[in-house]
Design an enzyme around this catalytic site. Structure first.
Site, mmCIF file in Angstrom:
data_model
loop_
_atom_site.group_PDB
_atom_site.id
_atom_site.type_symbol
_atom_site.label_atom_id
_atom_site.label_comp_id
_atom_site.label_asym_id
_atom_site.label_seq_id
_atom_site.Cartn_x
_atom_site.Cartn_y
_atom_site.Cartn_z
ATOM 1 C CE LYS A 24 -4.037 -0.265 2.137
ATOM 2 N NZ LYS A 24 -3.893 -1.472 2.881
ATOM 3 N N GLY A 133 -6.649 -6.218 2.776
ATOM 4 C CA GLY A 133 -7.898 -6.272 3.526
ATOM 5 C C GLY A 133 -7.849 -7.144 4.759
ATOM 6 C CD GLN A 184 -3.721 8.659 1.705
ATOM 7 O OE1 GLN A 184 -4.316 7.602 1.920
ATOM 8 N NE2 GLN A 184 -3.352 9.040 0.496
ATOM 9 C CD GLU A 298 -9.325 1.515 -1.081
ATOM 10 O OE1 GLU A 298 -9.482 2.372 -0.190
ATOM 11 O OE2 GLU A 298 -8.847 0.390 -0.873
ATOM 12 N NE ARG A 312 -5.542 -2.957 -2.835
ATOM 13 C CZ ARG A 312 -6.521 -2.158 -2.375
ATOM 14 N NH1 ARG A 312 -7.655 -2.028 -3.058
ATOM 15 N NH2 ARG A 312 -6.377 -1.497 -1.254
ATOM 16 C CG HIS A 842 -10.584 -39.342 -25.421
ATOM 17 N ND1 HIS A 842 -10.935 -39.511 -24.094
ATOM 18 C CD2 HIS A 842 -10.074 -40.525 -25.828
ATOM 19 C CE1 HIS A 842 -10.638 -40.737 -23.732
ATOM 20 N NE2 HIS A 842 -10.105 -41.365 -24.748
#
Length: 884
Positions: A24, A133, A184, A298, A312, A842
């Site tokens: 990430k 996740g 973030q 995202e 990702r 076959h």
């Protein structure tokens, strides 16, 4: 910002930072380098910080060792151990040096803001892993203490139940996966969601799929609300599906998040305008271009500004075959046609591409019409479909090979995007028609009046002579010249044999179809059809099964041999067989079988797959199943009984026709069709029999050269040659050098691709073209293609690998596919179900010979049908019912 390698800002990170900041974090650093992309500011707490954090504990190593000792099936034990581990880490003090760097980075990024704190594992967001996740995320976090607590909780979440079980189950050591933490700046979005730069359902690389909802993206990611769906292709919105969005997740002023019920008027309002969806797709494609592969992104929207918070790779897409232009191409799976859908190594792919007689720049070159994708081969049939007359008829022909492929081709040719590429006046080259005309005329003669009873003997002689001649050629050369000789022989095999056999194989199939059609037209039914194909003469695969039955009949007389076979190993198979009581007695019949059929095996079109002569134990289950479940000589008696039944069915059919108007004419026509069909359908297995003998020869020569490379220290073991193509083997022999990193990359790719499920048909845009069987099935039944009439009820025996087969008489064989190596099991089975196949593949042909009801092309049959369940196979209408 970096001081002790505990913290990096996003601007200090790129893809090379993955060991320090996890998947990430590395991806966020790369996103910051994409022009025009807005990424909320932030920093990563590195794996060094995590490592020093856990090393500050005296108990951690002991807890980890205790956890590693628990089997992944011990769910309750794992949960208890995970709880202990998480509790320990949450209560463990963060070393001051790490704390100081985190707080300093937070202050530099802006202590007045709220943050999202997310886990970032070193094995996360990688093409071959699914760790994403599994660890925790914390939203709307502010304040020094809360930031530090959230970082510690992320570290502890490396030991959630789901993460522990996944690692145990997939053989990842717990200490192998380290954790970084992304901190973030929060975006308080009005709208957010997920964007796939390739359609995750169809695989189309040109379609961007966007899920959107109100509020924070956590609601969509966690699946608690439905999302609006937007699809954008080539800058145009092609689909908009508005969902009822009853709830949304919003940030709370005091920190954290709240789930809020939306007003009634907003619940069905579009989350995005058409222009915003198109703009988002454009952003997504620029991110995809930067990373070089389709992305799962995202995003969020605040004050009409698009922010990207994560990207990702999409790991679920099947690879796309390579094309030399931007035209829309259609590819069909060679593996589904040849009953071998498993991954192949580079040598196997190279040999088959060399065997292909068309689409080559030089005779010894590999065909451009056969392309590798996901370690499987796909045939580009686009050029054929460009001719209107061929595009109309080809789907019907392909149904005989695999109904779902035929119907997929039909679906594709009816689409507007394909129709736009077809030139109405496109006609076949007259020279090509003239070239094919003698074969067409020969086929007509074969159907109308030629005496066909000597055809199989003539073909057998031709095969024996050609194999002997090519063996002499190969034995006369060595080194680079030996591989060149393999290339030269390979390119002649299919033209040589196809031209000879087509004039007979075509009539064998056409006569069967005509018997069915005329029976329906003149009599109103085709009830005799199911018996007419039983026990025809000359089928090399049926003969092989009969000879193996003879081996089993000899073995049954010697208990010592039976006991030995239950524990035999390949390396000492022949030596140990001689040493047991009765071994010398059964040895001649064993040797006779291996002399005739030792070159065969499962997945035999792949030269790298083991032959029976190399792994004789592969045949043991078939031999022992026969010993335990079939009476002595029964296989021979049943074959003769099938022949008599076919003769009686033909007589009955002719008698019924004789009673109709113009009966004499109808009887004469039908008698000729039955004669043609029964005298020629036995050659159905000859082409593969011819090719497989050559593949075995080629393999022996290649392994001899590989042995020399091992002796010279170039290869570590002979089978390493499987990771090279034929031209690369020539180069390696000539230069006495090899690129070992190339072998490593190919081995990793093979391991990854081997887990993929190959589609039957796909386009150059990556879109998987699917079609459902036409069978009218009862509720709950599994549809497929009816290929051998009748109804069978019995116990399902799901067999994924021939060498693991354990069957009893009357079982219904359920398999991914069957090839000639599976034929010995047919003597025990009362019915057949396969996931791939068509009327003339076959399993279908042999099932009709044995009078066994069969349904092929049943998608996911080996998953949906459980071993031991009672099922009903309706080979007349084409479906399978699970009865219990």
């Amino acid at each position: 910002m970096s001081r002790n390698d505990y913290v990096y800002s996003f601007m200090e990170i790129d893809k090379s930072s993955l060991p320090s900041v996890g998947g990430k974090g590395a991806n966020l650093g790369e996103l910051c380098r994409v022009p025009g992309i807005a990424v909320p500011a932030g920093f990563c707490v590195t794996t060094n910080a995590y490592r020093d954090f856990i090393n500050s504990s005296n108990e951690f190593v002991g807890l980890l060792e205790a956890l590693s000792m628990i089997d992944f099936e011990g769910i309750e034990e794992l949960r208890t151990a995970g709880e202990r581990m998480r509790a320990h880490l949450i209560n463990l003090d963060i070393p001051k040096s790490i704390e100081q760097e985190i707080i300093s980075a937070w202050q530099e990024t802006g202590s007045q803001y709220a943050y999202a704190v997310r886990s970032s594992a070193t094995a996360e967001d990688l093409p071959g892993a699914s760790f994403a996740g599994q660890q925790d995320t914390f939203l709307n976090i502010d304040g020094e203490k809360n930031i530090l607590d959230s970082v510690r909780k992320c570290w502890a979440s490396l030991f959630t139940d789901r993460a522990i079980i996944y690692r145990q189950k997939n053989s990842f050591r717990h200490e192998q996966v380290l954790l970084a933490v992304v901190v973030q700046r929060m975006v308080f979005s009005e709208v957010s969601g997920i964007m796939f730069t390739a359609d995750p359902v169809t695989g189309n690389r040109n379609t961007v799929a966007i899920d959107a909802g109100f509020g924070l993206g956590e609601a969509l990611v966690s699946g608690i609300v439905s999302a609006d769906l937007y699809q954008v292709k080539s800058g145009k919105l092609i689909k908009k599906q508005i969902a009822r969005k009853e709830t949304a997740v919003y940030a709370r002023p005091e920190g954290g998040t709240n789930r809020v019920e939306l007003p009634a008027g907003k619940q069905t309002a579009p989350a995005l305008s058409d222009e915003q969806a198109i703009k988002l797709a454009r952003v997504g494609k620029s991110i995809e271009a930067h990373f070089g592969s389709p992305q799962d992104i995202e995003w969020c929207l605040a004050d009409n500004e698009i922010y990207i918070v994560q990207s990702r790779p999409i790991t679920t897409l099947y690879p796309v075959p390579v094309t030399a232009d931007d035209k829309l191409h259609f590819f069909m799976s060679l593996g589904h046609v040849q009953m071998m859908t498993e991954a192949m190594k580079p040598l196997g792919i190279s040999v088959l591409r060399t065997l292909a007689p068309i689409g080559k720049s030089a005779p010894e070159a590999e065909s451009d019409l056969l392309q590798e994708a996901g370690c499987r081969l796909y045939l580009d049939i686009t050029r054929l479909l460009e001719y209107p007359q061929l595009s109309k008829r080809l789907p019907g022909l392909l149904v005989n090979v695999d109904e779902l492929i035929g119907r997929a081709v039909q679906t594709f040719t009816e689409r507007e995007d394909f129709q736009a590429t077809v030139r109405p006046g496109q006609k076949l080259d007259p020279a090509l028609i003239r070239k094919a005309l003698p074969t067409v005329l020969a086929m007509l003669k074969t159907i109308l009046y030629r005496d066909n009873y000597q055809v199989i003997d003539e073909l057998n002689r031709f095969i024996a002579e050609t194999v002997a001649e090519n063996r002499r050629k190969l034995q006369a050369v060595s080194g680079v010249n030996a591989i060149a000789q393999i290339q030269e022989i390979s390119t002649t095999l299919i033209p040589t044999f196809v031209l000879r056999v087509a004039q007979y194989m075509g009539p064998a199939i056409v006569s069967y179809k005509l018997i069915e059609h005329l029976s329906q037209r003149w009599l109103g039914d085709a009830v005799q059809l199911g018996s007419i194909s039983k026990s025809p003469p000359g089928n090399v695969t049926t003969k092989m099964a009969l000879v193996l039955g003879d081996v089993a009949d000899e073995v049954r007389n010697f208990p010592g041999v039976i006991k030995y076979l239950n524990q035999a190993v390949d390396e000492k198979f022949w030596v140990d067989l001689k040493a047991v009581p009765g071994g010398e007695d059964v040895l001649p019949v064993f040797l006779k079988f291996f002399e005739l059929y030792g070159m065969r095996g499962t997945g035999e079109i792949d030269i790298t797959r083991p032959r029976w002569r190399e792994v004789p134990t592969q045949l043991i289950p078939a031999i022992l199943n026969h010993v335990y479940c079939v009476k002595p000589g029964q296989h021979r008696r049943e074959f003769l009984a099938g022949k008599r039944e076919a003769e009686l069915a033909a007589d009955k059919l002719l008698r019924r026709l004789g009673q109709k108007s113009l009966g004499f004419f109808k009887v004469k026509c039908m008698r000729r069709l039955v004669e043609v069909h029964r005298s020629l359908i036995g050659i159905r297995e000859h082409p593969k029999y011819f090719i497989v003998q050559h593949l075995d020869m080629f393999k022996q020569i290649i392994m001899q050269e590989a042995g020399k490379l091992v002796a010279a220290g170039i290869l570590e073991y002979p089978e390493e040659v499987f990771w090279l193509t034929l031209p690369e083997i020539k180069e390696t022999i000539a230069t006495q050098r090899i690129d070992r990193s190339l072998l490593t990359r190919r081995q990793e790719k093979y391991r990854h691709d081997n887990k993929l499920t190959p589609p039957r048909a796909m386009t150059s845009e990556g879109e998987i073209i699917t079609a459902k069987p036409v069978a009218d099935v009862p509720p709950g039944a599994l549809p497929g293609s009816p290929v051998s009439a009748g109804i069978a009820e019995g116990r399902a025996r799901v067999v994924l690998k021939l060498e693991e087969a354990r069957m009893e008489r009357g079982d219904i064989l359920v398999a991914p596919f069957t090839d000639p190596a599976w034929t010995p099991l047919f003597t025990l089975a009362s019915g057949l179900v396969t996931e791939v196949g068509g009327l003339m593949t076959h399993g279908a042909v042999v099932a009709r010979e044995y009078g066994m009801p069969a349904v092929v092309g049943v998608e996911n049959a080996t998953l949906l049908i459980q071993d031991g369940q009672k099922i009903r196979v309706d080979g007349t209408r084409g479906f399978v019912e699970i009865l219990e």
